[in-house]
Design a protein around this motif. Structure first.
Motif, PDB file in Angstrom:
ATOM      1  N   PHE A   8       0.827  -1.196   0.000  1.00  0.00           N
ATOM      2  CA  PHE A   8       0.000   0.000   0.000  1.00  0.00           C
ATOM      3  C   PHE A   8       0.865   1.251   0.000  1.00  0.00           C
ATOM      4  O   PHE A   8       2.040   1.214   0.343  1.00  0.00           O
ATOM      5  N   LEU A   9       0.237   2.352  -0.402  1.00  0.00           N
ATOM      6  CA  LEU A   9       0.840   3.676  -0.335  1.00  0.00           C
ATOM      7  C   LEU A   9      -0.125   4.568   0.428  1.00  0.00           C
ATOM      8  O   LEU A   9      -1.309   4.641   0.086  1.00  0.00           O
ATOM      9  N   TYR A  20      -4.517  10.164   1.264  1.00  0.00           N
ATOM     10  CA  TYR A  20      -4.623   9.158   0.215  1.00  0.00           C
ATOM     11  C   TYR A  20      -4.201   7.814   0.778  1.00  0.00           C
ATOM     12  O   TYR A  20      -3.244   7.738   1.547  1.00  0.00           O
ATOM     13  N   LEU A  21      -4.913   6.777   0.383  1.00  0.00           N
ATOM     14  CA  LEU A  21      -4.520   5.410   0.719  1.00  0.00           C
ATOM     15  C   LEU A  21      -4.853   4.535  -0.480  1.00  0.00           C
ATOM     16  O   LEU A  21      -6.015   4.413  -0.855  1.00  0.00           O
ATOM     17  N   GLU A  22      -3.820   3.992  -1.085  1.00  0.00           N
ATOM     18  CA  GLU A  22      -3.993   3.089  -2.227  1.00  0.00           C
ATOM     19  C   GLU A  22      -3.456   1.728  -1.828  1.00  0.00           C
ATOM     20  O   GLU A  22      -2.302   1.602  -1.422  1.00  0.00           O
ATOM     21  N   VAL A  23      -4.306   0.722  -1.916  1.00  0.00           N
ATOM     22  CA  VAL A  23      -3.919  -0.640  -1.568  1.00  0.00           C
ATOM     23  C   VAL A  23      -3.674  -1.398  -2.866  1.00  0.00           C
ATOM     24  O   VAL A  23      -4.551  -1.463  -3.720  1.00  0.00           O
ATOM     25  N   PHE A  24      -2.476  -1.948  -3.012  1.00  0.00           N
ATOM     26  CA  PHE A  24      -2.106  -2.670  -4.229  1.00  0.00           C
ATOM     27  C   PHE A  24      -2.393  -4.155  -4.108  1.00  0.00           C
ATOM     28  O   PHE A  24      -2.516  -4.842  -5.107  1.00  0.00           O
ATOM     29  N   ASN A  81       6.315  18.908   4.579  1.00  0.00           N
ATOM     30  CA  ASN A  81       5.845  18.026   5.645  1.00  0.00           C
ATOM     31  C   ASN A  81       4.713  17.098   5.206  1.00  0.00           C
ATOM     32  O   ASN A  81       3.892  16.702   6.020  1.00  0.00           O
ATOM     33  N   VAL A  82       4.666  16.790   3.916  1.00  0.00           N
ATOM     34  CA  VAL A  82       3.757  15.763   3.420  1.00  0.00           C
ATOM     35  C   VAL A  82       4.506  14.445   3.538  1.00  0.00           C
ATOM     36  O   VAL A  82       5.652  14.328   3.135  1.00  0.00           O
ATOM     37  N   LYS A  83       3.834  13.456   4.123  1.00  0.00           N
ATOM     38  CA  LYS A  83       4.483  12.177   4.412  1.00  0.00           C
ATOM     39  C   LYS A  83       3.974  11.087   3.483  1.00  0.00           C
ATOM     40  O   LYS A  83       2.775  10.943   3.291  1.00  0.00           O
ATOM     41  N   PHE A  84       4.910  10.325   2.930  1.00  0.00           N
ATOM     42  CA  PHE A  84       4.608   9.221   2.036  1.00  0.00           C
ATOM     43  C   PHE A  84       5.043   7.943   2.725  1.00  0.00           C
ATOM     44  O   PHE A  84       6.208   7.806   3.102  1.00  0.00           O
ATOM     45  N   ILE A  85       4.127   7.020   2.899  1.00  0.00           N
ATOM     46  CA  ILE A  85       4.419   5.749   3.564  1.00  0.00           C
ATOM     47  C   ILE A  85       4.168   4.641   2.540  1.00  0.00           C
ATOM     48  O   ILE A  85       3.065   4.513   2.011  1.00  0.00           O
ATOM     49  N   LEU A  86       5.204   3.887   2.263  1.00  0.00           N
ATOM     50  CA  LEU A  86       5.122   2.812   1.288  1.00  0.00           C
ATOM     51  C   LEU A  86       5.387   1.500   2.003  1.00  0.00           C
ATOM     52  O   LEU A  86       6.367   1.376   2.738  1.00  0.00           O
TER      53      LEU A  86
END
Length: 148
Positions: A8-9, A20-24, A81-86
């Motif tokens: 996910f992202l 945003y939450l995208e589940v792959f 300060n935008v956070k991206f979690i992969l």
């Protein structure tokens, strides 16, 4: 060599609000709540890393945040300060941080292009969900990542 699969992202704003939450992965209802929990947990770790007085690097890539079962989470925090979690599924596979760093930078770039679109009328939490450019490019990025 088989690459680890993207799980996910999650993208969070400056106030840690989920944008945003995208589940792959193919997702069940229980997995979705697990991924939301992992993204919230990751935000806490990111806050600790950002406010750590001993941190000397100004790099936006924060590295590995943690591992839960076979899911490794990585983070990137922009200057705004935008956070991206992969999250990647890494069971029995070696994950190279340099590849994850490059992937997160590419995601950051497509995010910037989507958000800074001069033809977009307003910037809301749903901007990324409705951005055809962002979603198609992200889908292509996932496909390229999985097929290498």
């Amino acid at each position: 060599m088989v690459k680890p699969r993207l799980v996910f992202l999650a993208i969070a704003g400056p106030k840690n609000e989920q944008l945003y939450l995208e589940v792959f992965d193919s997702v069940e209802d229980s997995s979705l709540s697990k991924y939301q929990y992992l993204s919230e947990l990751s935000l806490d770790v990111i806050q600790d890393l950002i406010h750590d007085s001993e941190r000397t690097s100004n790099d936006c890539f924060l590295g590995l945040l943690g591992v839960e079962e076979d899911i490794s989470t990585y983070a990137f925090c922009s200057n705004t300060n935008v956070k991206f979690i992969l999250a990647v599924r890494s069971s029995d596979l070696v994950v190279r941080e340099s590849e994850i760093r490059q992937l997160l930078r590419r995601i950051y770039t497509i995010h910037t292009h989507a958000v800074c679109n001069p033809f977009s009328l307003e910037l809301t939490p749903d901007t990324l969900k409705h951005s055809l450019y962002f979603n198609e490019t992200l889908r292509q990025l996932n496909s390229d990542w999985s097929n290498q």
